[in-house]
Design a protein around this motif. Sequence first.
Motif, PDB file in Angstrom:
ATOM      1  N   TYR A  24     -12.884 -19.287 -16.340  1.00 19.34           N
ATOM      2  CA  TYR A  24     -11.750 -20.177 -16.636  1.00 19.34           C
ATOM      3  C   TYR A  24     -10.555 -19.662 -15.854  1.00 19.34           C
ATOM      4  CZ  TYR A  24     -14.619 -21.546 -20.638  1.00 19.34           C
ATOM      5  OH  TYR A  24     -15.640 -21.986 -21.429  1.00 19.34           O
ATOM      6  N   ASN A  67      -8.016 -21.424 -29.615  1.00 18.20           N
ATOM      7  CA  ASN A  67      -9.396 -21.756 -29.263  1.00 18.20           C
ATOM      8  C   ASN A  67     -10.337 -20.885 -30.090  1.00 18.20           C
ATOM      9  OD1 ASN A  67     -11.832 -22.369 -28.067  1.00 18.20           O
ATOM     10  ND2 ASN A  67     -11.230 -21.815 -26.005  1.00 18.20           N
ATOM     11  N   ASN A  93     -10.641 -17.650 -24.034  1.00 13.80           N
ATOM     12  CA  ASN A  93     -12.092 -17.384 -24.048  1.00 13.80           C
ATOM     13  C   ASN A  93     -12.395 -15.890 -23.922  1.00 13.80           C
ATOM     14  OD1 ASN A  93     -13.376 -20.266 -23.830  1.00 13.80           O
ATOM     15  ND2 ASN A  93     -11.619 -20.280 -22.449  1.00 13.80           N
ATOM     16  N   GLY A 145      -9.377 -14.944 -15.272  1.00 12.76           N
ATOM     17  CA  GLY A 145     -10.304 -15.764 -14.502  1.00 12.76           C
ATOM     18  C   GLY A 145     -10.830 -15.006 -13.297  1.00 12.76           C
ATOM     19  N   ASN A 162      -7.086 -24.241 -22.223  1.00 12.41           N
ATOM     20  CA  ASN A 162      -8.452 -23.926 -21.772  1.00 12.41           C
ATOM     21  C   ASN A 162      -8.451 -22.989 -20.562  1.00 12.41           C
ATOM     22  OD1 ASN A 162     -11.127 -23.997 -22.427  1.00 12.41           O
ATOM     23  ND2 ASN A 162     -11.602 -25.708 -21.091  1.00 12.41           N
ATOM     24  N   VAL A 163      -7.747 -21.873 -20.746  1.00  9.92           N
ATOM     25  CA  VAL A 163      -7.620 -20.855 -19.700  1.00  9.92           C
ATOM     26  C   VAL A 163      -8.377 -19.597 -20.141  1.00  9.92           C
ATOM     27  CG1 VAL A 163      -5.455 -21.751 -18.759  1.00  9.92           C
ATOM     28  CG2 VAL A 163      -5.401 -20.159 -20.702  1.00  9.92           C
ATOM     29  N   ALA A 164      -8.328 -18.570 -19.307  1.00  9.42           N
ATOM     30  CA  ALA A 164      -9.140 -17.368 -19.556  1.00  9.42           C
ATOM     31  C   ALA A 164      -8.874 -16.754 -20.925  1.00  9.42           C
ATOM     32  CB  ALA A 164      -8.888 -16.352 -18.447  1.00  9.42           C
TER      33      ALA A 164
END
Length: 296
Positions: A76, A129, A103, A50, A98-100
Motif C-alpha cells: 500500500y 482500518n 495495514n 509502502g 487505505n495507506v501502509a
Amino acid sequence: MDKRYVVGLGEVLWDVLPEGKKLGGAPANFAYHAGQFLGMNNTIAVSALGNDKLADETIEALREHGLNDLLPRVPYPTGTVQVQLDELGIPTYDIKENVAWDNIPFDDDIKQIARNCRAVCFGSLAQRNVVSRDTIHKFLDATPHDCVKIFDINLRQQFYSKEIIKESLQRCNILKINDEELVLIGRMFGYPGLDIENKCWLILGKYNLDMLVLTCGTNGSYVFAPGLMSFQETPKVQVADTVGAGDSFTGSFCAAILSGKPISVAHQLAVEVSAFVCTQNGAMPQLPNELLAKAK
C-alpha cells in the motif's frame, strides 16, 4: 533480558505543509520527544510503509532524527496528509485512506517489541482500518503487566467510532484528551451535562485509569489521578505552528513519569516542552538543554 522500549504505535506519515513536506504522525512524534529525554536508543516508532520512494525518505528522515523504527513494508502507498494552516497556525488535515499504516501486520518482530514494552502510546486514527486495529489490540494485550499504555485519543475527521474508543479505554491506563474531544466523548457516551472536571473524574473511575490528561489549548491543562488534580497555565508564546505540540507534551510527560518524577513535575515539564515546540516549525524540533535537564 531483552531491551525494554518506549513505543509510538500507529501512523507514520508525511505532513504536506504549505512550505513543503515534513515527517509526521503522532507515534513517531511521541517516540522522538520521549527519546530526547530517555535516550533515542530506548524509543522506537512502530508502523508500516509502502514499497515506494516516500518509504525510503521516511527511513532516511527517521534516521536523521536518530529514531529507531520497526516499519514492515506492505503493498500500500506510504501515508500522506495534506495540512492547511489558518492565520493562527492551527492545522486542518486531509488524511489519505487505505495507506501502509492502515495495514500494520502483527509479525514476530512487532510481537517481540510488545513483550518488552516499557510504555506505548497509541491513538484512534490508526485504528480506522481493521488490520491495524487488530495489530494494536494484539500489541497492547502482549505487553508486560507494568507497561504504561497511553491512549492519546486524537480524533481526526470521521475516523473513529464509539466501539474503537471504548475498546481503547479498556486497554489503556492513561488517557490523553483535549477539551473538544471531551465534549464529543461526553455526547457519544451519554454524559453531556457534566462540567469538564466531573467528566474527567467519571472517565477516570469508570475505566479504572491511573491518570487522565486533559489539554485545553490556551486555557491550560489538567492531570487527574485518583485523589489528585494538577493544573498548569499555558505559557504565552509566539506560535510558528502547533503541529506535533500535543505529541511533544505526551512524550515528555511519559518520559518524566518513567524517570520517577511526581505528576505535578511531569505536567509542568510537558507544558514547557509543548510551548517550545509551538515556537518551532514542524513536529520534531530539537529541545534545548535546559528543558532536557528537567527530567533528570
